[in-house]
Design a protein around this motif. Structure first.
Motif, PDB file in Angstrom:
ATOM      1  N   ALA A  65       8.049 -12.853  17.938  1.00 24.53           N
ATOM      2  CA  ALA A  65       6.912 -12.488  17.100  1.00 24.53           C
ATOM      3  C   ALA A  65       5.679 -13.321  17.443  1.00 24.53           C
ATOM      4  O   ALA A  65       4.544 -12.818  17.424  1.00 24.53           O
ATOM      5  N   MET A  66       5.890 -14.594  17.767  1.00 27.35           N
ATOM      6  CA  MET A  66       4.770 -15.438  18.174  1.00 27.35           C
ATOM      7  C   MET A  66       4.164 -14.913  19.474  1.00 27.35           C
ATOM      8  O   MET A  66       2.932 -14.892  19.640  1.00 27.35           O
ATOM      9  N   ALA A  67       5.010 -14.461  20.383  1.00 25.11           N
ATOM     10  CA  ALA A  67       4.521 -13.918  21.648  1.00 25.11           C
ATOM     11  C   ALA A  67       3.710 -12.650  21.430  1.00 25.11           C
ATOM     12  O   ALA A  67       2.755 -12.373  22.169  1.00 25.11           O
ATOM     13  N   VAL A  68       4.086 -11.872  20.427  1.00 24.92           N
ATOM     14  CA  VAL A  68       3.303 -10.675  20.090  1.00 24.92           C
ATOM     15  C   VAL A  68       1.893 -11.070  19.660  1.00 24.92           C
ATOM     16  O   VAL A  68       0.902 -10.483  20.114  1.00 24.92           O
ATOM     17  N   LEU A  69       1.784 -12.054  18.770  1.00 25.06           N
ATOM     18  CA  LEU A  69       0.458 -12.516  18.359  1.00 25.06           C
ATOM     19  C   LEU A  69      -0.316 -13.085  19.546  1.00 25.06           C
ATOM     20  O   LEU A  69      -1.539 -12.870  19.658  1.00 25.06           O
ATOM     21  N   ASP A  70       0.371 -13.812  20.432  1.00 26.97           N
ATOM     22  CA  ASP A  70      -0.283 -14.318  21.642  1.00 26.97           C
ATOM     23  C   ASP A  70      -0.886 -13.186  22.451  1.00 26.97           C
ATOM     24  O   ASP A  70      -2.037 -13.264  22.906  1.00 26.97           O
ATOM     25  N   ALA A  71      -0.108 -12.114  22.632  1.00 25.89           N
ATOM     26  CA  ALA A  71      -0.569 -10.988  23.440  1.00 25.89           C
ATOM     27  C   ALA A  71      -1.740 -10.267  22.780  1.00 25.89           C
ATOM     28  O   ALA A  71      -2.720  -9.911  23.446  1.00 25.89           O
ATOM     29  N   ILE A  72      -1.648 -10.045  21.475  1.00 25.95           N
ATOM     30  CA  ILE A  72      -2.734  -9.356  20.771  1.00 25.95           C
ATOM     31  C   ILE A  72      -4.042 -10.128  20.939  1.00 25.95           C
ATOM     32  O   ILE A  72      -5.102  -9.533  21.169  1.00 25.95           O
ATOM     33  N   GLU A  73      -3.953 -11.445  20.843  1.00 26.32           N
ATOM     34  CA  GLU A  73      -5.147 -12.279  20.955  1.00 26.32           C
ATOM     35  C   GLU A  73      -5.621 -12.413  22.395  1.00 26.32           C
ATOM     36  O   GLU A  73      -6.797 -12.140  22.698  1.00 26.32           O
ATOM     37  N   ALA A  74      -4.721 -12.807  23.297  1.00 30.04           N
ATOM     38  CA  ALA A  74      -5.123 -13.104  24.678  1.00 30.04           C
ATOM     39  C   ALA A  74      -5.557 -11.852  25.429  1.00 30.04           C
ATOM     40  O   ALA A  74      -6.465 -11.905  26.269  1.00 30.04           O
TER      41      ALA A  74
END
Length: 438
Positions: free
Chosen positions: A321-330
């Motif tokens: 889930a943290m990686a999902v937020l990373d992807a949405i942002e980056a």
């Protein structure tokens, strides 16, 4: 009414291998499962916006929002691989993964929504939210829209009318008409929706049932994808609160930036819910869901009942889930949903303009609907045409499905990595399908 766009055994042009797979499913999985499309797909891998069948043929996925940031996203794959090799444990032990993620997730919400509890699925999240609401309000009454879908646990299926007539609604459940601007015409959408909620509240009370919640998918996905006008939810939220109940925004499908205009669908309406439920795209395929809430809402529940979920909030799911937020942002995926979504809406509207069978084209971000009607004057639904278009597009390598109480609206919901090139391909194939099914 049967599941829309479902495979019917004995029909469809299946290979010998896939006929055997269908038979194996029936034998070992039993009769309750369904397959999509007249000719079901045998998928073997996915990458980005593409799914591949056993022959290697690529299909443009414009429907699957579970892998909302794209199939097999490298960030998520690596996060799961790294975490599962270090620690996979639950919430009864101290570990930082759940705290790091919880703090980052809550920071994307209005300040009033300060606490979060984790589960595995959207169904579980809605089930938990209802338990909390009952403890907070002392009520049991639930108000939903006429074709809502909120999950499959026993308590949640009882307020998911889209599951069909064979799944009973609870005696404590009331349905209200969806806020459908196309069919309401010149009527004020917000006022009409509030009036429906107030009528449901009055009927609950007349039958001795205290209202507990109004729960809505903030894009009214199962009701046909109803994005606007923005702001119409406030009156209904005020009405349920005035009756002593809570307002819950189900963001399982609209959330995580899909609308492009906001991280969460409810934000488009200028309203702050009492609770928000999350699921599907949260881990991009890794099971994780959540209830985000005002701290005062969960206070009584927390004092009087302990909550535990063996897999909810486990370290591996939190890493995904943290990686999902990373992807949405980056990767600026919310911005892409807004930009590409506008382009896709323009292309789809242009393609549909020449076809009298299309009554309405609507959407926000990467969430669109095309509604088919038998007559533009009466706006009578045409479920058969919608189904034919879905299957014609599937045969041409593009995947979508249908939505709405009458199953007559195309449900277009591609991964947020969708590009303008993908949008052009989608629109071209839609045009071919409209012509072929005329």
């Amino acid at each position: 009414m049967s599941m829309p766009n479902a495979f019917v055994p004995g029909r469809g042009n299946l290979s010998v291998e896939n006929e055997a797979l269908v038979a194996r499913r029936a034998r070992v999985l039993g009769p309750a499962y369904r397959l999509m499309y007249e000719t079901p797909l045998h998928l073997v891998r996915g990458e980005g916006v593409w799914l591949y069948d056993e022959t290697g043929r690529a299909f443009l996925d414009a429907y699957n929002n579970v892998t909302s940031i794209g199939h097999c996203h490298p960030r998520v794959v690596e996060a799961i691989r790294a975490q599962v090799g270090v620690l996979a444990t639950n919430t009864r032990y101290l570990h930082t993964a759940i705290l790091d993620y919880a703090e980052r997730l809550v920071a994307t919400f209005p300040a009033e929504l300060g606490q979060v509890m984790f589960a595995c699925t959207g169904s579980e999240a809605n089930d938990l939210a209802l338990r909390i609401a009952k403890a907070r309000t002392g009520g049991t009454g639930v108000i939903v829209t006429a074709n809502a879908y909120h999950g499959i646990t026993e308590s949640v299926a009882a307020f998911s009318p889209s599951l069909g007539a064979s799944v009973d609604l609870g005696s404590h459940v009331r349905t209200v008409p969806a806020p459908d601007r196309y069919h309401l015409g010149d009527v004020d959408v917000g006022a009409a929706f509030r009036a429906g909620v107030e009528a449901a509240i009055a009927d609950l009370k007349r039958h001795g049932i205290k209202p507990a919640v109004l729960i809505v998918d903030s894009l009214f996905t199962s009701d046909g994808v109803l994005p606007g006008p923005t702001g119409f939810l406030q009156g209904a939220a005020d009405a349920i609160r005035a009756a002593g109940g809570l307002f819950i925004a189900d963001e399982v499908q609209p959330g995580f930036g899909r609308t492009g205009e906001a991280m969460w669908g409810f934000a488009r309406h200028g309203v702050v819910p009492d609770m928000v439920t999350l699921g599907k795209p949260m881990g991009n395929g890794q099971p994780i869901s959540a209830v985000v809430m005002r701290p005062e809402v969960v206070a009584d529940f927390g004092r009087n009942a302990r909550y535990f979920n063996t897999f909810g909030g486990n370290a591996v799911s939190c890493a995904a889930a943290m990686a999902v937020l990373d992807a949405i942002e980056a990767e600026r995926l919310q911005e892409n949903a807004l930009d590409t979504g506008r382009y896709l809406l323009e292309r789809v509207a242009a393609v549909c303009a020449a076809h009298n069978a299309v009554g309405d084209v609507r959407g926000v971000g990467l969430f669109l609907a095309v509604e088919f009607v038998a007559d533009r004057a009466t706006r009578a639904p045409d479920r058969a045409r919608a189904s034919r278009v879905v299957n014609a597009m599937r045969e041409r390598g593009v995947l979508i499905s249908v939505s709405g109480q009458h199953h007559n609206s195309l449900k277009i919901r591609p991964p947020m990595v969708f590009s303008r090139e993908n949008a052009d391909l989608f629109a071209d194939v839609l045009g071919e399908a409209l012509t072929a099914t005329a």
